[in-house]
Design a protein around this motif. Sequence first.
Motif, PDB file in Angstrom:
ATOM      1  N   ARG A  45       0.834  -1.201   0.000  1.00 19.98           N
ATOM      2  CA  ARG A  45       0.000   0.000   0.000  1.00 19.98           C
ATOM      3  C   ARG A  45       0.875   1.261   0.000  1.00 19.98           C
ATOM      4  NH1 ARG A  45      -5.187   1.204   2.160  1.00 19.98           N
ATOM      5  NH2 ARG A  45      -5.356   3.371   2.831  1.00 19.98           N
ATOM      6  N   LEU A  46       1.922   1.235   0.815  1.00 17.81           N
ATOM      7  CA  LEU A  46       2.827   2.389   0.876  1.00 17.81           C
ATOM      8  C   LEU A  46       3.476   2.621  -0.493  1.00 17.81           C
ATOM      9  CD1 LEU A  46       4.926   3.869   3.426  1.00 17.81           C
ATOM     10  CD2 LEU A  46       6.354   2.667   1.806  1.00 17.81           C
ATOM     11  N   ILE A  47       3.953   1.551  -1.097  1.00 17.32           N
ATOM     12  CA  ILE A  47       4.602   1.664  -2.410  1.00 17.32           C
ATOM     13  C   ILE A  47       3.602   2.221  -3.431  1.00 17.32           C
ATOM     14  CG2 ILE A  47       5.610   0.331  -4.303  1.00 17.32           C
ATOM     15  CD1 ILE A  47       6.699  -1.630  -2.203  1.00 17.32           C
ATOM     16  N   ALA A  86       2.194  10.751  -7.018  1.00 14.57           N
ATOM     17  CA  ALA A  86       3.049  11.320  -8.058  1.00 14.57           C
ATOM     18  C   ALA A  86       2.255  11.591  -9.329  1.00 14.57           C
ATOM     19  CB  ALA A  86       4.214  10.369  -8.353  1.00 14.57           C
ATOM     20  N   LEU A  87       1.401  10.649  -9.689  1.00 10.27           N
ATOM     21  CA  LEU A  87       0.623  10.820 -10.924  1.00 10.27           C
ATOM     22  C   LEU A  87      -0.377  11.971 -10.796  1.00 10.27           C
ATOM     23  CD1 LEU A  87       0.664   9.403 -13.654  1.00 10.27           C
ATOM     24  CD2 LEU A  87      -1.355   8.120 -12.928  1.00 10.27           C
ATOM     25  N   GLU A  88      -0.955  12.107  -9.620  1.00 13.32           N
ATOM     26  CA  GLU A  88      -1.863  13.240  -9.400  1.00 13.32           C
ATOM     27  C   GLU A  88      -1.117  14.556  -9.618  1.00 13.32           C
ATOM     28  OE1 GLU A  88      -5.070  13.397  -8.804  1.00 13.32           O
ATOM     29  OE2 GLU A  88      -5.586  11.322  -8.282  1.00 13.32           O
ATOM     30  N   GLY A 113      15.111   6.864  -6.158  1.00 13.90           N
ATOM     31  CA  GLY A 113      13.958   6.352  -6.911  1.00 13.90           C
ATOM     32  C   GLY A 113      14.408   5.485  -8.080  1.00 13.90           C
ATOM     33  N   GLU A 114      15.439   5.937  -8.794  1.00 13.71           N
ATOM     34  CA  GLU A 114      15.927   5.135  -9.928  1.00 13.71           C
ATOM     35  C   GLU A 114      16.522   3.811  -9.444  1.00 13.71           C
ATOM     36  OE1 GLU A 114      18.117   6.925 -13.024  1.00 13.71           O
ATOM     37  OE2 GLU A 114      16.666   8.541 -13.325  1.00 13.71           O
ATOM     38  N   ALA A 171       8.938   3.915 -10.230  1.00 12.04           N
ATOM     39  CA  ALA A 171       9.364   2.954  -9.201  1.00 12.04           C
ATOM     40  C   ALA A 171       8.151   2.337  -8.519  1.00 12.04           C
ATOM     41  CB  ALA A 171      10.251   3.657  -8.176  1.00 12.04           C
ATOM     42  N   SER A 172       7.153   3.153  -8.259  1.00  6.70           N
ATOM     43  CA  SER A 172       5.965   2.671  -7.574  1.00  6.70           C
ATOM     44  C   SER A 172       5.227   1.619  -8.392  1.00  6.70           C
ATOM     45  CB  SER A 172       5.034   3.852  -7.284  1.00  6.70           C
ATOM     46  OG  SER A 172       3.745   3.398  -6.965  1.00  6.70           O
ATOM     47  N   VAL A 173       5.036   1.912  -9.673  1.00  4.05           N
ATOM     48  CA  VAL A 173       4.292   0.970 -10.515  1.00  4.05           C
ATOM     49  C   VAL A 173       5.028  -0.365 -10.609  1.00  4.05           C
ATOM     50  CG1 VAL A 173       3.607   0.509 -12.893  1.00  4.05           C
ATOM     51  CG2 VAL A 173       3.101   2.721 -11.861  1.00  4.05           C
ATOM     52  N   LEU A 174       6.335  -0.305 -10.870  1.00  2.00           N
ATOM     53  CA  LEU A 174       7.089  -1.554 -11.019  1.00  2.00           C
ATOM     54  C   LEU A 174       7.135  -2.334  -9.707  1.00  2.00           C
ATOM     55  CD1 LEU A 174      10.337  -1.095 -13.128  1.00  2.00           C
ATOM     56  CD2 LEU A 174       8.251  -2.331 -13.701  1.00  2.00           C
ATOM     57  N   ALA A 175       7.393  -1.619  -8.599  1.00  2.00           N
ATOM     58  CA  ALA A 175       7.530  -2.315  -7.315  1.00  2.00           C
ATOM     59  C   ALA A 175       6.175  -2.870  -6.864  1.00  2.00           C
ATOM     60  CB  ALA A 175       8.106  -1.377  -6.262  1.00  2.00           C
TER      61      ALA A 175
END
Lengths: 306, 254
Positions: free
Chosen positions: A5-7, A14-16, A229-230, A289-293
């Motif tokens: 959930r945190l990820i 970020a997208l917002e 992040g990277e 990073a969020s989407v992949l993780a």
Amino acid sequence: MTSTRLIHTVGTGALEWLHAHRDGFRLEQDVDPEVGFLERFKPVGELALICKVLFREGVAGSRQAQLARQLLDHAWRDTLDGGRMLVRGQRIEPLSPIPFEVYLPFKELGYSHPEAEEAFRLNQRLESFHAFELPPTRRLGLSAFQRRFGLPARPPESEVIGRTWLGRTPEPWTVEGHIAYDITHAVFHLTDWGENPDGIPAPLADYLATWLPVWLDDWLDLERWDLLGELLVVDACLPRPTLDERAWEGFAAAQAPDGAMPAVRTMPEGTPEELFDLVYHPTLVAAFASVLATSRALTQLAHAPA
Amino acid sequence: MEQSGTSTRLADAVQGLTSELVSALRSGGPFGLAGSVPGAGGPEAADKLTLAAVRVVGADAVLPNVLRHTPPEPDDLAVFSGAVHAYPPPADASPTSTWSHWAMNRTLLRLRGTPDAARPGTPGHNGSSGHSFGHSSGHDTEPRAAWLDGASWQSLTHQLAVLAPLAVPGGDCAVTRVARGRPADVARGFVRAVRRRDWLQAAGAGRWLALLDGVPDTLGLENGLAFVAQMGSADPRVLLQVEAARLMRTGAPV
């Protein structure tokens, strides 16, 4: 274990922010020739690449998917003027690979501009295009993009990787900021931006699995959020992601309430345009990073014993 | 003010002794502990400052003898023994302090040739050369290493670096067994220390790595040690650890 959930929440925030500030993705028509018209293309290309990852991984909620689609439409229709700006950019700097690099993810997402493609194809028939001197990691990325576009990769990626910093697996204690970015980008290119984790040759994956924890630890403590992040993306690209709890918690805590991610330490100050230029990249990286993780965390969940 | 002056004199004495040890390890020449502590009182050299300096340096105060398997002179042994007995760890001592004292005691027993000290350690570890350290007698029970259970690689490396005098060939004990089980973690700690320019910790970690099997090749330990020695050359404590690591790696005088 890091909370999925945190990820996930880092990415939605970020997208917002990116959506709310989409006007920041802008070109400068009357730019000083010394700066160059293509200077402001990079953010647009990165936006498209990361929105593509978001669609591909299928972990976005319906609102995220809608925001991403609107962002892409905005970038293509308004910023790039339906692709015409790519043609213009190519005419200003005929040998530059940048318009091609920006175009590719849009093409993969269904946008198209035949005239731009014609210019790219001619460009890439030139010996000069292949002789153009680029750092090996950038050349690796270009070869990957040629392959994805359906052109022969010149030179093949397998030939370029050994010339990159990562490909030579040097002493891990020598890594500093610039080298770290070369590492992350080599991984992005080898995996088609996280789509194909198997694209990292096994010795390099072993090398990264061994030393990435140190680099995460280091840049977390230095509060270098853009690079952290990277590196979190790199982790998510490995065969066995660690989803490093301490790094993710620090990264999430650095995010501003409106979803922006500072590049270093805390949020900078400035005019809206200055602010956009300073934080759009770490914020895009946060979404990436969020989407992949999140995707990897769900995969781990699916494979966990019941 | 007096306290401060004492601290400075002790720091100078530790630095001087450490520099002497570095020279001895590099040159392979003779080393005498008695007389190697600058600022000490007299020819006997067994004054309070000397004992304190030797206690600070710990088991490494006789490292040339340990690595070369040469017996110390009686005077040197007396000084070393004096330091061991002058500063017993208090009941509430930290694990590193307890272990540091234990390392000195074990080394003392070994140098004296006490039968208890010659009892073989756990079989199967490397570096056994007939001078293995064993668990010593009941009055010197080996401390526990439970405080390292579940330690993060960062914390583990920090603790091991503080206990670098335990990293000697054939020096089996609970701490070395923990280190042997986590070579990649110690290597990570080495990288972390170098990145943070903590040369002393890097040198201590590097010394452990010189002793361990399974260290990732990509670490580049040999050049890493040279780099640490170059960057941390102002501190003889760094050079002592690097010299110890080099000697253990080449194995020449061991």
